[in-house]
Design a protein around this motif. Sequence first.
Motif, PDB file in Angstrom:
ATOM      1  N   ARG E 367       1.210  -1.420  -0.264  1.00 31.11           N
ATOM      2  CA  ARG E 367      -0.181   0.193   0.139  1.00 31.11           C
ATOM      3  C   ARG E 367       0.827   0.716  -0.241  1.00 31.11           C
ATOM      4  O   ARG E 367       1.747   1.274   1.120  1.00 31.11           O
ATOM      5  N   THR E 368       0.670   1.717  -1.408  1.00 30.74           N
ATOM      6  CA  THR E 368       2.066   3.198  -1.277  1.00 30.74           C
ATOM      7  C   THR E 368       0.905   4.713  -1.014  1.00 30.74           C
ATOM      8  O   THR E 368      -0.153   4.347  -1.404  1.00 30.74           O
ATOM      9  N   LEU E 369       1.556   4.923  -0.062  1.00 29.75           N
ATOM     10  CA  LEU E 369       0.648   6.575   0.696  1.00 29.75           C
ATOM     11  C   LEU E 369       1.422   7.203   0.088  1.00 29.75           C
ATOM     12  O   LEU E 369       2.545   7.431   0.876  1.00 29.75           O
ATOM     13  N   ASP E 370       0.978   8.604  -0.085  1.00 28.78           N
ATOM     14  CA  ASP E 370       1.401   9.860   0.126  1.00 28.78           C
ATOM     15  C   ASP E 370       1.586   9.867   2.181  1.00 28.78           C
ATOM     16  O   ASP E 370       1.529   9.189   2.544  1.00 28.78           O
ATOM     17  N   PHE E 371       2.758  10.808   2.316  1.00 33.70           N
ATOM     18  CA  PHE E 371       3.541  10.545   3.881  1.00 33.70           C
ATOM     19  C   PHE E 371       2.661  11.155   4.842  1.00 33.70           C
ATOM     20  O   PHE E 371       2.367   9.951   6.120  1.00 33.70           O
ATOM     21  N   ALA E 372       1.821  12.286   4.528  1.00 35.18           N
ATOM     22  CA  ALA E 372       1.204  12.726   5.093  1.00 35.18           C
ATOM     23  C   ALA E 372      -0.057  10.940   5.414  1.00 35.18           C
ATOM     24  O   ALA E 372      -0.331  11.193   7.163  1.00 35.18           O
ATOM     25  N   GLN E 373      -0.633  11.040   4.918  1.00 33.34           N
ATOM     26  CA  GLN E 373      -1.576   9.984   4.662  1.00 33.34           C
ATOM     27  C   GLN E 373      -0.985   8.319   5.726  1.00 33.34           C
ATOM     28  O   GLN E 373      -1.484   7.944   7.255  1.00 33.34           O
ATOM     29  N   TRP E 374       0.522   8.629   5.117  1.00 31.88           N
ATOM     30  CA  TRP E 374       1.231   7.284   5.853  1.00 31.88           C
ATOM     31  C   TRP E 374       1.257   7.893   7.110  1.00 31.88           C
ATOM     32  O   TRP E 374       0.612   6.527   8.290  1.00 31.88           O
ATOM     33  N   LEU E 375       1.361   8.819   7.918  1.00 28.85           N
ATOM     34  CA  LEU E 375       1.328   8.738   8.643  1.00 28.85           C
ATOM     35  C   LEU E 375       0.533   8.645   9.769  1.00 28.85           C
ATOM     36  O   LEU E 375       0.489   8.275  11.330  1.00 28.85           O
ATOM     37  N   ASP E 376      -0.779   9.217   9.053  1.00 27.63           N
ATOM     38  CA  ASP E 376      -1.959   9.276   9.638  1.00 27.63           C
ATOM     39  C   ASP E 376      -1.832   7.531  10.027  1.00 27.63           C
ATOM     40  O   ASP E 376      -2.916   7.708  11.015  1.00 27.63           O
ATOM     41  N   GLU E 377      -2.123   6.799   8.940  1.00 32.93           N
ATOM     42  CA  GLU E 377      -2.257   5.621   8.866  1.00 32.93           C
ATOM     43  C   GLU E 377      -1.186   4.916   9.760  1.00 32.93           C
ATOM     44  O   GLU E 377      -1.732   4.052  11.099  1.00 32.93           O
ATOM     45  N   GLN E 378       0.250   5.196  10.180  1.00 33.31           N
ATOM     46  CA  GLN E 378       0.516   4.500  10.811  1.00 33.31           C
ATOM     47  C   GLN E 378      -0.265   5.203  12.498  1.00 33.31           C
ATOM     48  O   GLN E 378       0.251   4.099  13.717  1.00 33.31           O
ATOM     49  N   ALA E 379      -0.333   6.408  13.286  1.00 38.61           N
ATOM     50  CA  ALA E 379      -0.949   6.461  14.390  1.00 38.61           C
ATOM     51  C   ALA E 379      -2.200   6.147  14.493  1.00 38.61           C
ATOM     52  O   ALA E 379      -2.601   6.244  15.528  1.00 38.61           O
ATOM     53  N   LYS E 380      -2.735   5.335  13.195  1.00 41.55           N
ATOM     54  CA  LYS E 380      -3.798   4.552  14.010  1.00 41.55           C
ATOM     55  C   LYS E 380      -4.302   3.086  14.117  1.00 41.55           C
ATOM     56  O   LYS E 380      -4.499   3.056  14.277  1.00 41.55           O
ATOM     57  N   GLY E 381      -2.738   2.997  13.585  1.00 44.40           N
ATOM     58  CA  GLY E 381      -2.633   1.537  13.466  1.00 44.40           C
ATOM     59  C   GLY E 381      -2.482   0.463  12.188  1.00 44.40           C
ATOM     60  O   GLY E 381      -3.409  -0.842  12.774  1.00 44.40           O
ATOM     61  N   ASN E 382      -3.382   1.539  11.461  1.00 43.12           N
ATOM     62  CA  ASN E 382      -4.090   0.682  10.316  1.00 43.12           C
ATOM     63  C   ASN E 382      -3.155  -0.301   9.357  1.00 43.12           C
ATOM     64  O   ASN E 382      -2.435   0.517   8.252  1.00 43.12           O
ATOM     65  N   PHE E 383      -2.307  -1.064   9.696  1.00 37.98           N
ATOM     66  CA  PHE E 383      -1.040  -1.462   8.854  1.00 37.98           C
ATOM     67  C   PHE E 383      -1.050  -2.938   9.806  1.00 37.98           C
ATOM     68  O   PHE E 383      -0.977  -2.941  10.931  1.00 37.98           O
ATOM     69  N   ASP E 384      -0.083  -3.896   8.776  1.00 42.83           N
ATOM     70  CA  ASP E 384      -0.167  -4.909   8.957  1.00 42.83           C
ATOM     71  C   ASP E 384       1.962  -4.700   9.603  1.00 42.83           C
ATOM     72  O   ASP E 384       2.367  -5.339  10.534  1.00 42.83           O
ATOM     73  N   GLY E 385       2.099  -4.150   8.378  1.00 40.51           N
ATOM     74  CA  GLY E 385       3.728  -3.376   8.455  1.00 40.51           C
ATOM     75  C   GLY E 385       3.709  -2.540   8.075  1.00 40.51           C
ATOM     76  O   GLY E 385       3.492  -2.209   6.678  1.00 40.51           O
ATOM     77  N   PHE E 386       5.127  -2.193   8.060  1.00 41.42           N
ATOM     78  CA  PHE E 386       5.679  -0.056   7.467  1.00 41.42           C
ATOM     79  C   PHE E 386       6.772  -0.946   6.790  1.00 41.42           C
ATOM     80  O   PHE E 386       7.578  -1.129   7.794  1.00 41.42           O
ATOM     81  N   MET E 387       7.727  -0.086   6.129  1.00 36.01           N
ATOM     82  CA  MET E 387       8.354   0.221   6.430  1.00 36.01           C
ATOM     83  C   MET E 387       9.364   1.453   6.613  1.00 36.01           C
ATOM     84  O   MET E 387       8.495   2.289   5.684  1.00 36.01           O
ATOM     85  N   LEU E 388      10.244   2.169   6.916  1.00 40.88           N
ATOM     86  CA  LEU E 388      10.605   3.334   6.766  1.00 40.88           C
ATOM     87  C   LEU E 388      12.077   3.197   8.153  1.00 40.88           C
ATOM     88  O   LEU E 388      12.410   2.388   7.961  1.00 40.88           O
ATOM     89  N   GLY E 389      12.500   4.304   7.547  1.00 49.20           N
ATOM     90  CA  GLY E 389      13.859   4.749   8.104  1.00 49.20           C
ATOM     91  C   GLY E 389      13.537   5.912   9.247  1.00 49.20           C
ATOM     92  O   GLY E 389      12.560   6.065   9.683  1.00 49.20           O
ATOM     93  N   TRP E 390      14.682   5.737  10.149  1.00 50.82           N
ATOM     94  CA  TRP E 390      15.068   6.696  11.606  1.00 50.82           C
ATOM     95  C   TRP E 390      16.120   7.582  10.783  1.00 50.82           C
ATOM     96  O   TRP E 390      16.986   6.386  11.140  1.00 50.82           O
ATOM     97  N   LEU E 391      16.193   8.870  11.320  1.00 57.37           N
ATOM     98  CA  LEU E 391      17.019   9.416  10.181  1.00 57.37           C
ATOM     99  C   LEU E 391      17.499  10.087  11.208  1.00 57.37           C
ATOM    100  O   LEU E 391      17.612  10.420  12.225  1.00 57.37           O
ATOM    101  N   GLY E 392      19.071  10.725  10.863  1.00 61.86           N
ATOM    102  CA  GLY E 392      19.637  11.983  12.057  1.00 61.86           C
ATOM    103  C   GLY E 392      19.789  11.568  13.256  1.00 61.86           C
ATOM    104  O   GLY E 392      19.100  12.133  14.294  1.00 61.86           O
ATOM    105  N   ASN E 393      19.954  10.279  13.423  1.00 60.05           N
ATOM    106  CA  ASN E 393      20.313  10.222  15.081  1.00 60.05           C
ATOM    107  C   ASN E 393      21.993  10.024  16.098  1.00 60.05           C
ATOM    108  O   ASN E 393      22.988   9.899  14.385  1.00 60.05           O
ATOM    109  N   ILE E 394      22.299  10.621  16.785  1.00 60.92           N
ATOM    110  CA  ILE E 394      23.693  10.534  17.618  1.00 60.92           C
ATOM    111  C   ILE E 394      23.486   9.969  18.065  1.00 60.92           C
ATOM    112  O   ILE E 394      23.922   8.119  18.564  1.00 60.92           O
ATOM    113  N   ASP E 395      22.589   9.736  19.393  1.00 54.36           N
ATOM    114  CA  ASP E 395      22.659   9.230  20.438  1.00 54.36           C
ATOM    115  C   ASP E 395      21.918   7.885  20.392  1.00 54.36           C
ATOM    116  O   ASP E 395      21.414   7.454  19.818  1.00 54.36           O
TER     117      ASP E 395
END
Lengths: 345, 314, 340, 293, 489
Positions: E367-395
């Motif tokens: 399921r390809t969504l644009d990011f805003a929608q993606w975030l919305d779905e993510q927040a609602k927990g509407n997914f079996d799985g997702f792929m994303l990255g976590w960027l710019g970490n130091i500690d």
Amino acid sequence: MSDDTPDVVAELDDLAVHFPTPAGTVRAVDGVSLAVRRGETLGLVGESGSGKSTAGLALLRLVDPSAGRVRVAGADVTRWSRRRLRATRRHVAMVFQDPQASLDPRRTVGDSIAEPLVVHRLAASGTARRKRVAELLDLVGLRADTAGRHPHELSGGQRQRVGVARALAGEPDLIVLDEPIASLDLSVQAQIMNLLRRLQRDLGLTYLFIAHDLAAVEHMSDRIAVMYLGRIVETGPPERIYRRPAHPYTAALLSAVPVADPRVERQRRRIVLTGDIPSPVDPPSGCRFRTRCPQARPACAETDPALAVVGPGHEAACLFPLDGERDGGGVEGSATDRADVAGTA
Amino acid sequence: MARFVLRRALQSAVVLIGVTLVVFLLLQLVPGDPVRVALGTRFDQQTYDALRERAGLDQPLPVQYASYLGHALTGDLGVSFRTGQPVSQIVLERLPATLSLAVTAVLFALLVAFPLGIVAAVRSGSAVDHAARVFSQFGVSVPDFWMGIMGILLFAGVLGWLPPSGYVALTEDPGRWATHVALPAVTVGLVTASILTRFIRSSVLEVLSADYVRTAEAKGLRNRVVIVRHVLRNALIPVVTVVAVQLASLLGGVIVIEVLFAWPGIGRLTFDAVQARDYPVLQGAVLLVAALFLLVNLLVDILYARLDPRITVK
Amino acid sequence: MSERTERMPSQRQRPRTDSSVLSVDDLTVTVGTRRGPARAVAGVSWQVRQGETFALVGESGSGKSMTLLAATGLAPRAATVTGRVRLLDNELTALPDDRRRKLRGRHVGFVFQDPMTSLNPVLPVGRQVTEGAEEHLGLTRRAARDRAVELLELVGIPSAAQRVDAYPHQFSGGMRQRVAIAMALACEPDLLIADEPTTALDVTTQAQIIELVADLQTRLGTAVVWVTHDLGVVAGIADTVAVMYGGRIVEQGPVDAVFDTPTHPYTRALLAARPDPSRRGEDLVAIPGAPPSPLDLPPGCAFWPRCPVRADPRCEHELPPLTPVGDGHTVRTFYRGETG
Amino acid sequence: MSATTESTGRRVLDALRRDPLAVGGTIVLVLLVVVGVAGPWLAPAGVNDVDVDQMLRPPSGAHPFGTDELGRDVLSRVLVAARVSLQVGAVSVGIALVAGVTLGLFAGYYRGWLDSVLMRCMDVLFAFPVLLLAVAIVAVLGPGLLTAMVAIGVVYTPIFARITRAGVLSVREQVFVRAAVSIGASDVRIMRRHVLPNIAAPLIVQTSLSLAFAILSEAALSFLGLGIQPPAPAWGRMLFDGRGFVTDAWWLGVFPGAAIFLTVLAFNLVGDALRDVLDPRQLTLAEARRSTP
Amino acid sequence: TGGEAVDVGGGGNAGGAGGVLNAAIGGEPDQLDPHKTSAYYSFQVLENVYDTLVEPDADLKMVPSLATKWTTSDDQLTWTFTLREGVKFSDGSPLTSEDVVYSFERIIKEKLNNAYKFATVKSVTGPDPATVVVTLSAPTPNLLANLGGFKGVAIVEKSNVESGKVKTAPVGSGPFTVAGYTSGDSIKLVRNDAYWGEKPKLDGVTFTFVKDPTVALQNLRSGQVQWTDNLPPQQVKSLQDGDDPVVKSAASTDYWYVALNEARKPFDNPEVRRAIGYALDREAITKAAKFGLATVNQTAIPKDSAFYYDYAPYSHDPGKAKQMLGQAGVGNLTMDLMVTSEYPETVSAAQVIAAQLKDVGITVKIRTLDFAQWLDEQAKGNFDGFMLGWLGNIDPDEFYYAQHHSGGTFNFHKYKNPAVDKLLDDARTQTDQGARKQAYEQAAKQIVDDASYLYLYNPDVVQGWSKKVSGYEVRTDRAIRFRSVALAK
Ligand SMILES: Nc1ncnc2c1ncn2[C@@H]1O[C@H](COP(=O)(O)OP(=O)(O)OP(=O)(O)O)[C@@H](O)[C@H]1O
Ligand SMILES: Nc1ncnc2c1ncn2[C@@H]1O[C@H](COP(=O)(O)OP(=O)(O)OP(=O)(O)O)[C@@H](O)[C@H]1O
Ligand SMILES: [Mg+2]
Ligand SMILES: [Mg+2]
Ligand code: NI
């Protein structure tokens, strides 16, 4: 002049038909009374735009009257709804000027002729319908196999025969013929006129024959009405109208018709009217013809003349009706002043 | 004439109101909470509340629309969900880029279409005519973005004559503007040109068979005079409308090309707004484009009425 | 006609000779159509002399217009024209296009059938009236305008000076036809060609136009070719008449001769088909059938399939030659039945 | 005016046969339909057979159109994507046709206020450039196949409504309609038997041309990433995905693009030929408007 | 240290007349308010406009910036920073402790994006213009990284914020200042002559937004731009072999992963998640997503980091995966995998993942969504799985806490393991670096074993620049610093 004698098939009574347009209200028909009697041919002549077709359409209630009434077979149909009218449309049929345009190009000739049968459920079965179509085709002098052809495969005269056959399908009392020969070649016009007359004789039909061809009208009609700018200016039997026109317009019209005889033509003097027919949006006051009338007098601008009897069965709407015999094509009496070609307006 | 203009203007105004309604309803159709969706990771309650209030989303629909319309009339199209800038400002900032692209493209198209269409019609059946037909079929069928990609490959890649994308304001450096505008304008312009060529050809052909052209020929006028004075004058009047409609739709319709060529115009803005779910900006851009479209159409109708003496009496 | 006419410049003194203005010899026109070649005109010959009116009658599609267009080099591109045409003293068919165009514009004036479509809707009428004169007589724009006013007055357009800048749609049909006539007269042509100029008009307007042309002709001595399908019009205006049928002239001659002693069965049927008041109530003499298609003409007389006489069977397969039957009166039929 | 002896159907066929371009267009369309139906069986490889060891390989015997950035067979994807394009075209034009003709028929036949209201609505929709409106609708409803079809359908509705209405307005003024009324035929009968068949020609032409534009619009939407979503293959989407690679892998740009071009061209050619025969004076509204995105 | 790398090539015109560097970046900043934006494109620009109290050096060690030195109280709860003298904003007004306090309080009070970095901050005060005191509720060993890790915690000017201009015309104290913004096209920076540090050599930097990497490369080659980080990935390898443009890469601190929704069956079962872990071929995924410009990793923290933990239990083994799924009683599984067009690599990777999971009998619906929608779905927990990255970490805290702590703000997949919670909580306040590292290693092992995230790879930072550019260094935290760059004529 409306009389309720039973032999009137259809009738317009002081009818007006006005069309609102951006340029103003077009008074296409403006107070016309007309009764078509059973078995007769009533000829309606006049220049283009004088309201002939509109009057004819009004008889079928194909236009909505603005005032006056329309009676068909004794019933006042002026206010009838479209739905109610549908049933009565059997009784008055129409044949149109352009046979090409009046036939649906996508349907076969048979379909077109059968349509009234279908609409009014006049045929019990498909077979009966086909039989009736064949009969009708035969009646108008076409071969039965014409039924399967499309209008574009026919000649103009043949198409007009189809138009007539369709009009006959509902066995109407009255057929309004709106310039049925105007778009045909001379050699074919005669065929159609003969056909129409034959059908009238054989089937006892009643015609309202609309035309601008005065010779044809004279040939076809028992009675003639002359229209000018939404009004009937003169009615009467052809002998009177053509020999002793009482209205100057009728006289001018008659004199304008060229006669196919060089000697007559060369000698006769025409009444050449000046100017054009005025706009039906803004007709002249008083007598509508006065702006072009060679005899116009000041009084004509004030009084709007009503039809008045000028002879046996002959009425004219003119304050100063002509009184004299017209012969050959030359015009006598007071109408002989020749108007200037260029006019002076 | 004044009455005509007034009537047309009123008509356009009615349609424009309808356009605002459609544009307004766009936001209502968004499933879920558009502000929430728009904020995404940038969500913070304060901004959220501010935006919601600003967008008036807490009020009943008709009230919202009335206020939207009221604001729109005074040029206030709300603020961007994304950047918080006034939408009208954002949208207007993008106008010059789009305008310069659209106008250049249309000029180019005219330059191609006029000679081609006219010659094709006048010499109908000739080689030029066939070429014109092939050209116009090609032009209306080829996806402009594909042609754009191929153009970039060729002119920017292989030949290296033109920059592959980017924008320089005309006011800033006309020379560099020209090199940048060339590819997108030609890409869009070719499509426009083929539409126009077709239209001009058929329009001229139609007039060529008109009775008055025969009348003109009967007068023994030179061919050129007949073509220019009688044929073109009549044939090109309807073309004016088509040109204007083309221009108008270029003003808002070249999304793909603007995206492809990184041309910072209205189309790109729309696309970016869609991507960012920046609904007010989307609304604003769409509204502006539609308004422009209506305006151009209104102007062209007036122009048409001036060009065609028959219209004025109506 | 009032004193206005005297202002009409008539510097040229036309020698009233018997010389023909336009003569057409064995003109044939074949038009390529989608469904094959259509022989619209076949071997037509006639001439019109100075001051004379020549009428061409026939049914729709009989080739009247095509004859005139082909004779003056205005035939559609799809048409192939053969035969000889002389205009004044020039062999038109031998001339290059450009010369022919100039001759035509300078010496021939045209009036077409439909006044609604034969004027350019977006040019002021004055401009249209005199643009030919600008081209051929080298009038300046200013002189041309004055001349346009003059011409419009000549054809009876009221307040011509004001209306010279009006557009065609502002005129009625009759008025437009007057404008068209003014336009045709702009170069004081030797020949006026009127192709059914009154068919689209009412009879009262038709009468006006006929009067106008007749009047102008008397004063200017112009030769006139008048196309019509109305025999009444022919009777009124023509000196000579040619009856066309299926692309050929079937009868031709002085108007009195043709009307008095019509010889070709078609001519006779035509004259008989008109309703005659003296025979009201009787059936008309109708011609059965329909005119032939130019795509598929019979080998002999084109009228044969409809001919009510069919006296000479040769007519069916053999093209009858044009034979004189009187002074200048010729007929294309083998039939020599009773005439009169 | 001589009578012709051919029927309309024959006339169309004859004319199409005479026009070499139309013949070419028809052949392409037939092939396209075959591919649309049989695409998955024709395809030499699975559309989603990813093979990272075969990424961005140029055309070869194994992969006549090369492979894409995930090592998938481009030929297979181009073939299978034909179905999507045809489906989008058919469904969206179907929507536009049904909606537009219904609206146009009522507006044109009954006129009056109904006409004014409906047509003003169409004017409103018409005031938006085609792709812009489609993009806006997709933005609101979210990208995907269904929304793309709905959006394109909505966008092309006004064209059909206008053509229908114009047709109805002119047909209902025709004498033969008046003749039908004079006979007593009902409104429904007149609309069905006389009006619709007589406006069929421009509608057929417009349908054919609209199919072209709808396919183009879908490609544009997909090219913007707003149409069909991966991994389903769509030509526009393939261009979108391949955009970053076209300088190295021309085949990623050329083949899907050519497929769109050929399809659209075929519909245009046939549509044009139909117009020449059926309705030579029709300048489609789409032509007066921007036809491509 | 990296930030002070000085070039000698362009040294002739030290302090000016260095020309304008054109940098092509892949997209447009949404806004330029450093506290509010979360877009990397904004930070690319803002990196050169703003300063933080401290900043990471090339090895991501925190070094002085606006603060020249700092002391920590014994209880680790009070940090006192001494500000650099004479620092001015680009509009000429002085930067004092008041500004620091205002900036931090703004983030905290308005709950802006980075508020979580101040979770333990009790108060921020400025006893005198040159001193800032930060009081904590608990020891926070990574405070420096929190207060200076990136420009999201930059020191802003109050009046600039309050006028609202900060969104488009930010005023900072950094080496450059925003001079012009053509929306949709470019942002122009010019040198801030009041800059406190070494005067930048460049007259200015223009960031052009070039979405298409091929175009960016072409622009770089044609000389229209001199720097870009938007290079076509498939060409990087060959580009690195050439010397113009110069293309350099470094392993980044970002990681990309797949998360499975543990609130849904059967993904609540760790065996199922692990089975999927065995089904994935990370090499292939990396190749598809990044053209190999990434390092496969089964944990979050990249190799070069001091906190790297070498642990890779999931070999690519479809057979085993199938068997495990069978044991877990899972057959015919259909999985809805959510990816976003915002990050095309997720779309590419997802297609490879789908192909790989198909081999073990799992049907993946992408399921390809644009990011805003993606975030919305993510927040609602509407997914079996997702792929994303976590960027710019130091500690390390940034690598794990928000994602895997049961109360973490980004724990959308509902992972809950009390042991991990405890480890992460403890490590947060653990000031002993050795103990801290150990705690994170334990946590990491547990997270990987539980397959809370299925880690895939750490991408490389790849940037390219013209040979004329000198003094530029690729940084692992993706910060783009042009302050010491020079441009040859
Ligand atoms: N539907 C209409 N709307 C507006 N005006 C109309 C309409 N129908 C007819 N008219 C006008 O009404 C007048 C009379 O028209 P009508 O068709 O009855 O004349 P007519 O005598 O039949 O003329 P013609 O000989 O040309 O057929 C004309 O001026 C015409 O323009
Ligand atoms: N442009 C053309 N293309 C093909 N055929 C033509 C063309 N013009 C005329 N024709 C055909 O040539 C024949 C003669 O036509 P023409 O116009 O000369 O007839 P006409 O006698 O003037 O008829 P009408 O009285 O209708 O004007 C007709 O059969 C016509 O169909
Ligand atoms: Mg009439
Ligand atoms: Mg003719
Ligand atoms: Ni007549």
